[in-house]
Design a protein around this motif. Structure first.
Motif, PDB file in Angstrom:
ATOM      1  N   SER A 162      17.319 -70.273  55.848  1.00 30.41           N
ATOM      2  CA  SER A 162      17.473 -71.578  55.677  1.00 30.41           C
ATOM      3  C   SER A 162      17.860 -72.065  54.285  1.00 30.41           C
ATOM      4  O   SER A 162      17.371 -71.221  53.244  1.00 30.41           O
ATOM      5  CB  SER A 162      15.967 -72.237  56.063  1.00 30.41           C
ATOM      6  N   SER A 171      12.788 -77.092  55.482  1.00 34.50           N
ATOM      7  CA  SER A 171      14.390 -76.795  55.722  1.00 34.50           C
ATOM      8  C   SER A 171      15.334 -77.862  55.772  1.00 34.50           C
ATOM      9  O   SER A 171      14.787 -78.968  56.186  1.00 34.50           O
ATOM     10  CB  SER A 171      14.287 -76.164  57.064  1.00 34.50           C
ATOM     11  N   HIS A 203       4.802 -72.502  53.562  1.00 32.22           N
ATOM     12  CA  HIS A 203       6.153 -73.014  54.050  1.00 32.22           C
ATOM     13  C   HIS A 203       6.000 -74.546  54.567  1.00 32.22           C
ATOM     14  O   HIS A 203       5.335 -75.128  54.583  1.00 32.22           O
ATOM     15  CB  HIS A 203       6.238 -72.211  55.548  1.00 32.22           C
ATOM     16  N   ASN A 234      16.961 -74.139  52.129  1.00 29.63           N
ATOM     17  CA  ASN A 234      16.051 -74.619  50.877  1.00 29.63           C
ATOM     18  C   ASN A 234      15.505 -73.924  49.952  1.00 29.63           C
ATOM     19  O   ASN A 234      15.670 -72.591  50.010  1.00 29.63           O
ATOM     20  CB  ASN A 234      14.721 -75.343  52.031  1.00 29.63           C
TER      21      ASN A 234
HETATM   22 MG    MG Z   1      13.233 -70.808  56.118  1.00 36.71          MG
END
Ligand code: MG
Ligand code: TXA
Length: 339
Positions: free
Chosen positions: A140, A148, A233, A142
């Motif tokens: 992703s 994300s 995360h 980010n």
């Molecule tokens: Mg990711």
């Protein structure tokens, strides 16, 4: 430092992006799940630039994206079960972990002997992958730990100056990352839930389960089945609490917590918005698919508006709802209240 260009997916720009990939550079592109930060999966130096651009720990492996089945054989060994799943769900939001072949550099798989492969269904992703005719490693797009990106603007927030180009394909449809499925061992296991559910997988190959670590934090010393699940995360800057339980009680609890907090906001489902009159409230959407579509953008929006406390309703865990709850639980660092 790059002068990052965010460009429309014209034929000319897709050719430019493909040329950057061939030259070993990193380009961000839209998929149906979230934006990806792509580079030639077979070029170790190019893949290293992905890890650098997103500050990603080297022990977290990348997914390899393809557009044609003929690209698969160079990357991995695909069992009959894997091929049946590809027939059923590709192109689409399913990543399958398969024994890797030696052409795939170790940096892509963080030294693991499996590689995650996926064929995205987004029209721009497909066109770009076909133009380049390369397998593209892409996490992703980010910065590591941030929510994300589901729009090109999110990618620009995180990647401006770090990569040469972002292809703007609009807002991502699904909104949460692909299902990650392990076919190692005797039973297929979903390591990261996404829009392709356990029931959908089981309908094709007979059985499947969801790793029990999907909805709880790892225990001290426990190793993550999927390295990405180990790392902090999807986190907004504001501290988030997820409140789950009986309708009515949830709103009551959130209103009480809100009144004791400074600079707080609420994430609530559309039908519950009237329960939060007078509060700073964001609309998660009317169902779990809408919540999947909206969640990462809302976490970024809450950050832009400077909220230091975020109280969120949960969603039902059916269909893509389990993926939404998995991302929310991690965004909240597992601060989950049951009422
Ligand atoms: Mg990711
Ligand atoms: O929808 C998606 O999957 C997006 C788009 C861009 O395709 N990509 C994505 O990549 O979410 P990333 O790197 O952010 O997440 C990949 C996840 C991580 O949790 C990683 O640890 C896991 O998949 N993964 C990748 N290869 C693996 C492997 N060989 N074994 C176990 N887990 C793996």
């Amino acid at each position: 430092m790059f002068d990052t260009q965010c460009v429309a997916p014209t034929r000319e720009n897709l050719e430019r992006a493909a040329a950057l990939w061939r030259a070993g550079e990193v380009v961000a592109f839209p998929t149906e799940t979230v934006y990806g930060l792509g580079a030639n999966a077979l070029d170790e130096a190019a893949v290293r630039k992905i890890f650098a651009a997103k500050n990603r720990p080297a022990d977290n492996p990348l997914i390899v994206h393809i557009a044609r089945m003929e690209q698969l054989d160079a990357l991995c060994e695909a069992s009959p079960a894997a091929r049946a799943l590809m027939d059923a769900f590709w192109p689409g939001p399913l990543t399958i972990l398969l024994p890797k072949k030696s052409a795939v550099p170790d940096i892509v798989t963080a030294g693991l002997d499996t590689v995650g492969v996926r064929m995205p269904s987004h029209s721009v992703a497909k066109a770009l992958l076909l133009t380049a005719n390369l397998p593209i490693a892409a996490p992703s797009a980010n910065l590591s730990t941030r929510p994300s990106p589901t729009a090109a603007g999110h990618v620009m927030e995180d990647m401006q100056g770090r990569i040469p180009m972002v292809i703007d394909g609009g807002v991502c449809d699904v909104g949460v990352e692909s299902t990650v499925l392990s076919l190692q061992g005797d039973k297929p296991v979903i390591l990261r839930p996404g829009a392709v559910t356990m029931e959908m997988v089981a309908s094709v190959i007979g059985n499947a389960s969801v790793a029990d670590s999907v909805m709880r934090p790892l225990k001290e010393g426990e190793s993550a089945p999927s390295p990405g699940m180990r790392h902090r995360h999807y986190a907004p800057h504001g501290r988030m609490t997820l409140v789950c339980g009986e309708e009515g009680k949830v709103a009551e609890k959130i209103r009480a917590l809100y009144s004791q907090s400074d600079n707080a906001c609420v994430l609530a489902r559309t039908q519950n918005l009237p329960l939060y009159k007078g509060l700073q409230v964001f609309d998660l959407g009317a169902d779990e698919a809408a919540a999947a579509h909206n969640i990462f953008a809302l976490l970024r929006e809450a950050d832009h508006r400077g909220f230091e406390r975020i109280f969120s309703e949960g969603v039902v865990t059916r269909r893509v709802g389990l993926a939404v709850m998995n991302r929310m639980a991690r965004a909240a660092a597992f601060d989950i209240l049951e009422v």
